[in-house]
Design a protein around this motif. Sequence first.
Motif, PDB file in Angstrom:
ATOM      1  N   ILE A 138       0.845  -1.203   0.000  1.00 23.46           N
ATOM      2  CA  ILE A 138       0.000   0.000   0.000  1.00 23.46           C
ATOM      3  C   ILE A 138       0.874   1.246   0.000  1.00 23.46           C
ATOM      4  O   ILE A 138       0.609   2.200  -0.732  1.00 23.46           O
ATOM      5  CB  ILE A 138      -0.968  -0.002   1.204  1.00 23.46           C
ATOM      6  N   ASP A 139       1.930   1.261   0.813  1.00 23.45           N
ATOM      7  CA  ASP A 139       2.828   2.418   0.841  1.00 23.45           C
ATOM      8  C   ASP A 139       3.438   2.662  -0.539  1.00 23.45           C
ATOM      9  O   ASP A 139       3.486   3.793  -1.019  1.00 23.45           O
ATOM     10  CB  ASP A 139       3.956   2.227   1.854  1.00 23.45           C
ATOM     11  N   ARG A 140       3.886   1.607  -1.163  1.00 18.09           N
ATOM     12  CA  ARG A 140       4.492   1.689  -2.494  1.00 18.09           C
ATOM     13  C   ARG A 140       3.482   2.268  -3.493  1.00 18.09           C
ATOM     14  O   ARG A 140       3.811   3.157  -4.288  1.00 18.09           O
ATOM     15  CB  ARG A 140       4.957   0.292  -2.908  1.00 18.09           C
ATOM     16  N   ARG A 171      -4.847   5.640   6.523  1.00 19.20           N
ATOM     17  CA  ARG A 171      -6.130   4.926   6.562  1.00 19.20           C
ATOM     18  C   ARG A 171      -5.992   3.457   6.172  1.00 19.20           C
ATOM     19  O   ARG A 171      -6.694   2.604   6.703  1.00 19.20           O
ATOM     20  CB  ARG A 171      -7.113   5.631   5.628  1.00 19.20           C
ATOM     21  N   PHE A 172      -5.075   3.145   5.251  1.00 19.07           N
ATOM     22  CA  PHE A 172      -5.041   1.792   4.700  1.00 19.07           C
ATOM     23  C   PHE A 172      -3.789   0.982   5.012  1.00 19.07           C
ATOM     24  O   PHE A 172      -3.736  -0.198   4.697  1.00 19.07           O
ATOM     25  CB  PHE A 172      -5.208   1.838   3.171  1.00 19.07           C
ATOM     26  N   SER A 173      -2.762   1.592   5.594  1.00 16.18           N
ATOM     27  CA  SER A 173      -1.516   0.860   5.802  1.00 16.18           C
ATOM     28  C   SER A 173      -1.148   0.830   7.278  1.00 16.18           C
ATOM     29  O   SER A 173      -2.022   0.827   8.135  1.00 16.18           O
ATOM     30  CB  SER A 173      -0.409   1.476   4.934  1.00 16.18           C
ATOM     31  N   THR A 174       0.128   0.814   7.579  1.00 10.60           N
ATOM     32  CA  THR A 174       0.602   0.629   8.953  1.00 10.60           C
ATOM     33  C   THR A 174       0.541   1.927   9.762  1.00 10.60           C
ATOM     34  O   THR A 174       0.338   3.011   9.205  1.00 10.60           O
ATOM     35  CB  THR A 174       2.065   0.129   8.951  1.00 10.60           C
ATOM     36  N   ASP A 175       0.768   1.814  11.051  1.00 12.48           N
ATOM     37  CA  ASP A 175       0.756   2.981  11.935  1.00 12.48           C
ATOM     38  C   ASP A 175       1.815   4.011  11.546  1.00 12.48           C
ATOM     39  O   ASP A 175       1.625   5.204  11.765  1.00 12.48           O
ATOM     40  CB  ASP A 175       0.988   2.561  13.395  1.00 12.48           C
TER      41      ASP A 175
END
Length: 140
Positions: free
Chosen positions: A82-84, A115-119
């Motif tokens: 998601i980050d990528r 909203r969609f990935s890690t803290d």
Amino acid sequence: MARRRSRPGDDERTDSRERAMILLYEAESKQAAPSDVLAAQVAPPDALTTLLVEGVEHNQLRLDAAISAHARGWTLARMPAIDRTVLRIGAFELLSRPDVPVAVVLNEAIELAKRFSTDDSGRFVNGVLSAMVPELRPSA
């Protein structure tokens, strides 16, 4: 990935970025071309979603090179997917959408990551995209 309900203050552009992220994530997960995933949609995506998906697809080598150069200590393969994906969308907007203010590009990408990935993803995306601004949007 479940679609979230719209919240007050959300607009169509925010929804378009979210949909583009979902489609690009799906393409990567299925090892399919983003344009094929886009074409397979039952409901045709809006113009901004299409622009973002196609723009990331056509500029992916340049976007990935810029991300890799500014993501200290991280390879693309090691990043959460998601980050990528969010970084690719943000980088494309910095590169190819001069009408969108840098602050808007950064904020939208940070919010998607949070909203969609890690803290830690919001801070990570902020740091990488902010570092790319001088390269991808030199007039800013």
